[in-house]
Design an enzyme around this catalytic site. Structure first.
Site, PDB file in Angstrom:
ATOM      1  N   GLY A   1      19.392 -23.555  18.106  1.00  0.00           N
ATOM      2  CA  GLY A   1      20.477 -22.628  17.734  1.00  0.00           C
ATOM      3  C   GLY A   1      21.191 -22.057  18.946  1.00  0.00           C
ATOM      4  O   GLY A   1      20.889 -22.397  20.092  1.00  0.00           O
ATOM      5  N   GLN A   2      22.141 -21.150  18.660  1.00  0.00           N
ATOM      6  CA  GLN A   2      22.974 -20.591  19.726  1.00  0.00           C
ATOM      7  C   GLN A   2      22.131 -19.832  20.768  1.00  0.00           C
ATOM      8  O   GLN A   2      22.322 -20.001  21.959  1.00  0.00           O
ATOM      9  CB  GLN A   2      24.014 -19.631  19.120  1.00  0.00           C
ATOM     10  CG  GLN A   2      25.081 -19.211  20.109  1.00  0.00           C
ATOM     11  CD  GLN A   2      25.841 -17.949  19.680  1.00  0.00           C
ATOM     12  OE1 GLN A   2      25.461 -17.266  18.737  1.00  0.00           O
ATOM     13  NE2 GLN A   2      26.902 -17.638  20.387  1.00  0.00           N
TER      14      GLN A   2
ATOM     15  N   ILE B   1      13.838 -27.418  13.168  1.00  0.00           N
ATOM     16  CA  ILE B   1      13.761 -28.294  11.989  1.00  0.00           C
ATOM     17  C   ILE B   1      14.568 -29.564  12.246  1.00  0.00           C
ATOM     18  O   ILE B   1      14.321 -30.611  11.645  1.00  0.00           O
ATOM     19  CB  ILE B   1      14.247 -27.527  10.736  1.00  0.00           C
ATOM     20  CG1 ILE B   1      13.854 -28.263   9.459  1.00  0.00           C
ATOM     21  CG2 ILE B   1      15.741 -27.268  10.778  1.00  0.00           C
ATOM     22  CD1 ILE B   1      14.011 -27.417   8.198  1.00  0.00           C
TER      23      ILE B   1
ATOM     24  N   ASP C   1       9.482 -27.300  10.475  1.00  0.00           N
ATOM     25  CA  ASP C   1      10.103 -26.308   9.611  1.00  0.00           C
ATOM     26  C   ASP C   1       9.259 -25.037   9.725  1.00  0.00           C
ATOM     27  O   ASP C   1       8.048 -25.089   9.501  1.00  0.00           O
ATOM     28  CB  ASP C   1      10.078 -26.854   8.158  1.00  0.00           C
ATOM     29  CG  ASP C   1      10.673 -25.888   7.153  1.00  0.00           C
ATOM     30  OD1 ASP C   1      10.929 -24.721   7.523  1.00  0.00           O
ATOM     31  OD2 ASP C   1      10.873 -26.304   5.991  1.00  0.00           O
TER      32      ASP C   1
ATOM     33  N   TYR D   1      22.791 -11.278   4.506  1.00  0.00           N
ATOM     34  CA  TYR D   1      22.220 -11.376   5.857  1.00  0.00           C
ATOM     35  C   TYR D   1      21.732  -9.994   6.318  1.00  0.00           C
ATOM     36  O   TYR D   1      20.607  -9.848   6.813  1.00  0.00           O
ATOM     37  CB  TYR D   1      23.310 -11.920   6.768  1.00  0.00           C
ATOM     38  CG  TYR D   1      22.981 -12.012   8.227  1.00  0.00           C
ATOM     39  CD1 TYR D   1      22.007 -12.898   8.688  1.00  0.00           C
ATOM     40  CD2 TYR D   1      23.681 -11.256   9.165  1.00  0.00           C
ATOM     41  CE1 TYR D   1      21.738 -13.013  10.043  1.00  0.00           C
ATOM     42  CE2 TYR D   1      23.431 -11.367  10.513  1.00  0.00           C
ATOM     43  CZ  TYR D   1      22.458 -12.242  10.952  1.00  0.00           C
ATOM     44  OH  TYR D   1      22.203 -12.354  12.298  1.00  0.00           O
TER      45      TYR D   1
HETATM   46  C1  AKB Z   1      26.938 -13.083  12.522  1.00  0.00           C
HETATM   47  O1  AKB Z   1      28.148 -12.983  12.755  1.00  0.00           O
HETATM   48  O2  AKB Z   1      26.470 -13.365  11.418  1.00  0.00           O
HETATM   49  C2  AKB Z   1      25.962 -12.805  13.657  1.00  0.00           C
HETATM   50  C3  AKB Z   1      25.522 -11.383  13.706  1.00  0.00           C
HETATM   51  C4  AKB Z   1      26.483 -10.298  13.935  1.00  0.00           C
HETATM   52  O3  AKB Z   1      24.356 -11.136  13.612  1.00  0.00           O
HETATM   53  N1  AKB Z   1      26.549 -13.158  14.908  1.00  0.00           N
END
Ligand code: AKB
Length: 316
Positions: free
Chosen positions: A12-13, A36, A53, A142
C-alpha cells in the site's frame, strides 16, 4: 533467535515506503513484508516477502512464530471512498484484521502499530485545530471502523497490557506509490497530472481545506512513536499529528510556482461529502509533548520535492 519486524499491507501507499525505511534502519533480512497481492519487484528482491491475507490468522501466526516477530505494523485496510462502496468488506478487513492481530499481540507479546485517521472526526467535531480529545462522531464507514479500532486498541492496552501504538494520519502525500480509494488522494494525483498534462480536474472543490502530510514526516512519526519509551506513550487510542493544511486551490497555486501553465478545474463528486465531514486543521500538541513528534515539510517544501522526484521517475 534474531527478532523480526512484520509489515502487513506492504504494497500500500504507506507500507511500500515503510518497508524500505525499516529495512534501511534494521537490515533487509529483519523486516518481513506481507500483502494479499503479488509482491512488486522491489518488495520481492529487497528482503523476505510472504503473500498472505491478514484474515488468515493461522498463517499469520505461523509467520510470527517462525520468525520471532517482535513488532507488527498492521496497514491492510480499505480507505474512505472504497469503504463507502463496500461496507461489509471494509468492516471485515478493518475490524476483524485489527481484532485478530490484537489477540495475537496479547498471546505472542509483540508491539503493534495500527493506523487511525482524521476520519474518526465527524460533522459535529470542531473543524479548526481539532483537539486530541474532542467529539468523535464519524459519518463515514471508514471513520466508524477507525473509531471502533481506536477503542479496541485502548481496551487491549488497559485490559491486557498490549503495547499498541497508533496515529491519526492526515491525508498522506508521497511520490513512490499512489494511494487508492481515499478522499485525500487528489493531493497525490495532481502532481502526476501536472507534470504529464499540465491540467487537473479536482474531485474536491477549490476551498476544501484538509490536514495533509508528506510521507517523509509520516514515516518519521510512525517509527518515532514505535521507538518511543513506553512511559512516553500516554495515549493508547490514537495520537493526532499534523504538519500542513491546504485547499486544492492553494496546492494548485503552489504547483504554478514551478509549472506556470498548470491549470486546475473542479468537478466535486461524492468524496466532497466525506471531506466536508473532516477537520480542516489538527492540534497535535499532545503528540509533540508526549513523545517529541516534529514535522519537517510544509506546503512549499513538499511541493518542490514531489515535483522533482516525479520528474526524475518519468525521465528514468
Ligand atoms: C482517506 O482519504 O481515506 C485517507 C484518510 C484521510 O485516512 N487518506
Amino acid at each position: 533467535m534474531k527478532e523480526s519486524i512484520l509489515v502487513i499491507g506492504a504494497k500500500g501507499q504507506i507500507g511500500s515506503e515503510l518497508v524500505e525505511e525499516l529495512r534501511r534502519i534494521n537490515g533487509s533480512s529483519n523486516v518481513i513484508a506481507t500483502d494479499i497481492k503479488e509482491p512488486s519487484p522491489e518488495l520481492r528482491d529487497g528482503g523476505p516477502f510472504v503473500q498472505l491475507d491478514v484474515l488468515d490468522f493461522p498463517k499469520l501466526l505461523e509467520v510470527v512464530k517462525k520468525n520471532n516477530v517482535k513488532q507488527v505494523y498492521l496497514l491492510a485496510a480499505l480507505l474512505s471512498a472504497t469503504a463507502e462502496q463496500k461496507i461489509k468488506s471494509a468492516w471485515k478487513l478493518n475490524m476483524e484484521g485489527l481484532l485478530g492481530t490484537l489477540e495475537m499481540a496479547k498471546e505472542e507479546k509483540f508491539k503493534l502499530f495500527w493506523p487511525s485517521s482524521i476520519a474518526v472526526f465527524g460533522p459535529s467535531t470542531p473543524k479548526v485545530n481539532t483537539p486530541q480529545f474532542t467529539i468523535t462522531e464519524p459519518s463515514t464507514v471508514y471513520g466508524i471502523s477507525k473509531l471502533a479500532g481506536e477503542r479496541w486498541c485502548e481496551y487491549y492496552f488497559q485490559k491486557f497490557g498490549v503495547d499498541v501504538r497508533s496515529i491519526r494520519y492526515p491525508g498522506l502525500i508521497g511520490y513512490k506509490t499512489e494511494p487508492g480509494g481515499g478522499t485525500t488522494d487528489y493531493a497525490v494525483h495532481i502532481f502526476h497530472e501536472a507534470l504529464k498534462t499540465k491540467t487537473y480536474e479536482s474531485f474536491l472543490s477549490a476551498n476544501t481545506a484538509l490536514p495533509m502530510m508528506y510521507m517523509h514526516d509520516a514515516l518519521n512519526a510512525t517509527i518515532g512513536l514505535m521507538d518511543a519509551d513506553p512511559s512516553r506513550v500516554k495515549v493508547r487510542s490514537s495520537y493526532n499529528i499534523a504538519s500542513m493544511s491546504f485547499t486544492p486551490q492553494q496546492l494548485a497555486d503552489e504547483i504554478c510556482k514551478h509549472i506556470p501553465e498548470f491549470k486546475i478545474t473542479y468537478k466535486p463528486d461524492v468524496r466532497q461529502q466525506y471531506a466536508d465531514s473532516w477537520p480542516q486543521s489538527i492540534d497535535d500538541s499532545v503528540a509533540r509533548a508526549d513523545w517529541g513528534w516534529q514535522h519537517e515539510y510544509d506546503l512549499a517544501k513538499m511541493t518542490k520535492d514531489m515535483l522533482e522526484h516525479i520528474q526524475q521517475m518519468v525521465e528514468h
